[in-house]
Design a protein around this motif. Sequence first.
Motif, mmCIF file in Angstrom:
data_model
loop_
_atom_site.group_PDB
_atom_site.id
_atom_site.type_symbol
_atom_site.label_atom_id
_atom_site.label_comp_id
_atom_site.label_asym_id
_atom_site.label_seq_id
_atom_site.Cartn_x
_atom_site.Cartn_y
_atom_site.Cartn_z
ATOM 1 N N ASP A 103 8.302 5.300 2.576
ATOM 2 C CA ASP A 103 6.896 5.375 2.942
ATOM 3 C C ASP A 103 5.924 4.068 2.488
ATOM 4 N N GLY A 104 4.977 3.931 2.965
ATOM 5 C CA GLY A 104 4.179 2.835 2.732
ATOM 6 C C GLY A 104 4.129 1.742 3.595
ATOM 7 N N VAL A 105 2.919 0.746 3.265
ATOM 8 C CA VAL A 105 2.862 -0.278 4.292
ATOM 9 C C VAL A 105 2.968 -1.515 3.446
ATOM 10 N N ILE A 106 3.682 -2.753 4.133
ATOM 11 C CA ILE A 106 3.695 -4.103 3.300
ATOM 12 C C ILE A 106 2.655 -4.999 4.219
ATOM 13 N N LYS A 107 1.863 -5.709 3.953
ATOM 14 C CA LYS A 107 1.056 -6.527 4.617
ATOM 15 C C LYS A 107 1.112 -7.910 3.992
ATOM 16 N N TRP A 108 1.205 -8.903 5.042
ATOM 17 C CA TRP A 108 1.394 -10.560 4.711
ATOM 18 C C TRP A 108 -0.170 -11.062 5.595
ATOM 19 N N VAL A 149 10.479 4.162 -6.759
ATOM 20 C CA VAL A 149 9.159 3.705 -6.575
ATOM 21 C C VAL A 149 8.232 4.528 -5.825
ATOM 22 N N ASP A 150 6.982 5.125 -6.645
ATOM 23 C CA ASP A 150 6.326 6.160 -6.141
ATOM 24 C C ASP A 150 4.806 5.798 -5.907
ATOM 25 N N HIS A 151 4.591 5.520 -4.403
ATOM 26 C CA HIS A 151 3.213 5.343 -4.056
ATOM 27 C C HIS A 151 2.547 4.264 -4.665
ATOM 28 N N GLU A 160 0.967 -1.156 0.142
ATOM 29 C CA GLU A 160 -0.042 0.000 -0.012
ATOM 30 C C GLU A 160 0.882 1.314 -0.028
ATOM 31 N N GLN A 161 0.618 2.030 -0.988
ATOM 32 C CA GLN A 161 1.519 3.339 -1.191
ATOM 33 C C GLN A 161 3.068 3.390 -0.791
ATOM 34 N N LEU A 162 3.689 2.328 -1.449
ATOM 35 C CA LEU A 162 5.107 1.986 -1.185
ATOM 36 C C LEU A 162 5.910 2.977 -1.954
ATOM 37 N N THR A 163 6.555 3.805 -1.376
ATOM 38 C CA THR A 163 7.405 4.579 -1.911
ATOM 39 C C THR A 163 9.026 4.635 -1.370
ATOM 40 N N LYS A 164 10.009 4.755 -2.430
ATOM 41 C CA LYS A 164 11.388 4.419 -2.126
ATOM 42 C C LYS A 164 11.945 5.574 -2.793
ATOM 43 N N THR A 175 13.004 -4.236 -9.465
ATOM 44 C CA THR A 175 13.915 -4.834 -8.423
ATOM 45 C C THR A 175 13.874 -4.017 -7.055
ATOM 46 N N THR A 176 13.849 -2.717 -7.245
ATOM 47 C CA THR A 176 13.533 -2.026 -5.954
ATOM 48 C C THR A 176 12.273 -2.467 -5.035
ATOM 49 N N THR A 177 11.184 -2.660 -5.888
ATOM 50 C CA THR A 177 10.013 -3.116 -5.091
ATOM 51 C C THR A 177 10.532 -4.419 -4.547
ATOM 52 N N PHE A 178 10.863 -5.309 -5.096
ATOM 53 C CA PHE A 178 10.928 -6.625 -4.784
ATOM 54 C C PHE A 178 11.897 -6.401 -3.359
ATOM 55 N N ARG A 179 12.946 -5.800 -3.416
ATOM 56 C CA ARG A 179 14.003 -5.470 -2.380
ATOM 57 C C ARG A 179 13.410 -4.891 -1.080
ATOM 58 N N MET A 180 12.334 -4.027 -1.402
ATOM 59 C CA MET A 180 11.682 -3.594 -0.266
ATOM 60 C C MET A 180 10.805 -4.413 0.351
ATOM 61 N N ILE A 181 9.920 -5.515 -0.320
ATOM 62 C CA ILE A 181 9.292 -6.501 0.133
ATOM 63 C C ILE A 181 10.085 -7.318 1.159
ATOM 64 N N LEU A 182 11.319 -7.783 0.419
ATOM 65 C CA LEU A 182 12.213 -8.667 1.206
ATOM 66 C C LEU A 182 12.827 -7.955 2.187
ATOM 67 N N LYS A 183 12.744 -6.635 2.491
ATOM 68 C CA LYS A 183 13.295 -5.838 3.551
ATOM 69 C C LYS A 183 14.831 -5.657 3.459
ATOM 70 N N LEU A 184 15.369 -5.842 2.106
ATOM 71 C CA LEU A 184 16.728 -5.729 1.684
ATOM 72 C C LEU A 184 17.086 -3.980 1.663
#
Length: 299
Positions: A56-61, A18-20, A6-10, A42-51
């Motif tokens: 900003d934004g939220v990751i839910k499992w 990565v923009d929202h 949700e609204q993941l940003t880097k 790849t930046t999105t993948f690395r944020m999901i993996l906490k690398l």
Amino acid sequence: MTLTVEQLTKKFDHFTAVDHLSLEAESGKIFGLIGQNGAGKTTTFRMILKLLVPTDGVIKWGGETVNTLDRDMIGYLPEERGMYPKMAVEDQIIFFGRLRGKNKRDLKKEADYWIERFGLSDKRRALTETLSKGNQQKVQLIVSMIHQPSLLILDEPFSGLDPVNAELLKKAILELKERGATIIFSSHRMDHVEELCDHLCLLQKGKSLFSGAIHELKSQFGKINLTLRGPFMEAQLAKMPGVLSVSCQNDTFRLLLSNEQDAKTIFNEVTKNGFIERFSLDYLSLEDIFKRKVGDGNV
């Protein structure tokens, strides 16, 4: 379980990679993340993996916000491959499985299955550095899924694979889907995405241009891809109402229409003298849509 972003940003200094970004990948489904080089996949993948830590934004499992996903339930195939070159194939697979908390006996059974499945039985004791690029790719894929992950992330998994090995990989991904895994992958091969994915997200410069089911994306454009085979001249077809472009390969013509309603008029015109060999109206391919969305608009 479902992975929700949700609204993941880097941001890196003044650059937003990565923009929202928001997306949802369900268990037992395959989710495709597509875009040009530098789109933010790849930046999105690395944020999901906490690398990488999101700006900003939220990751839910499974509906719960997570700060750190359990690494033992994740499988990850990075675009930049990395294995121990001096380690034998089977030993390498077992080693990485043990790092994921699995016992050796269970891993041996699973390794035997995938080694045979990928045609690596005669390479079992070979050092990884002696393998071809395609076989190294297969070993790395086995490593990413040997522990039966609940979430599998594949970054350009088809890179460097010939058609035979690509087909083996596709079947393996579908098998993991049937096992109930949540699968996300990126690829520049739109045909693979179209064949495998239930849903996708189209990224451009870190922003989502579309996120949802493939059929929903295709329906935005309508059925404007017309294929004809018969005694026609290219110039004749180009003059018909609603025809934007005509291309010909061998004796088959492909017409791009401005609107699918134009197909009826064209059908009446091309069949007025009787039977024709082919008249097929379909949606644009995912590759054509991709070019329209992020390219120069020409298809």
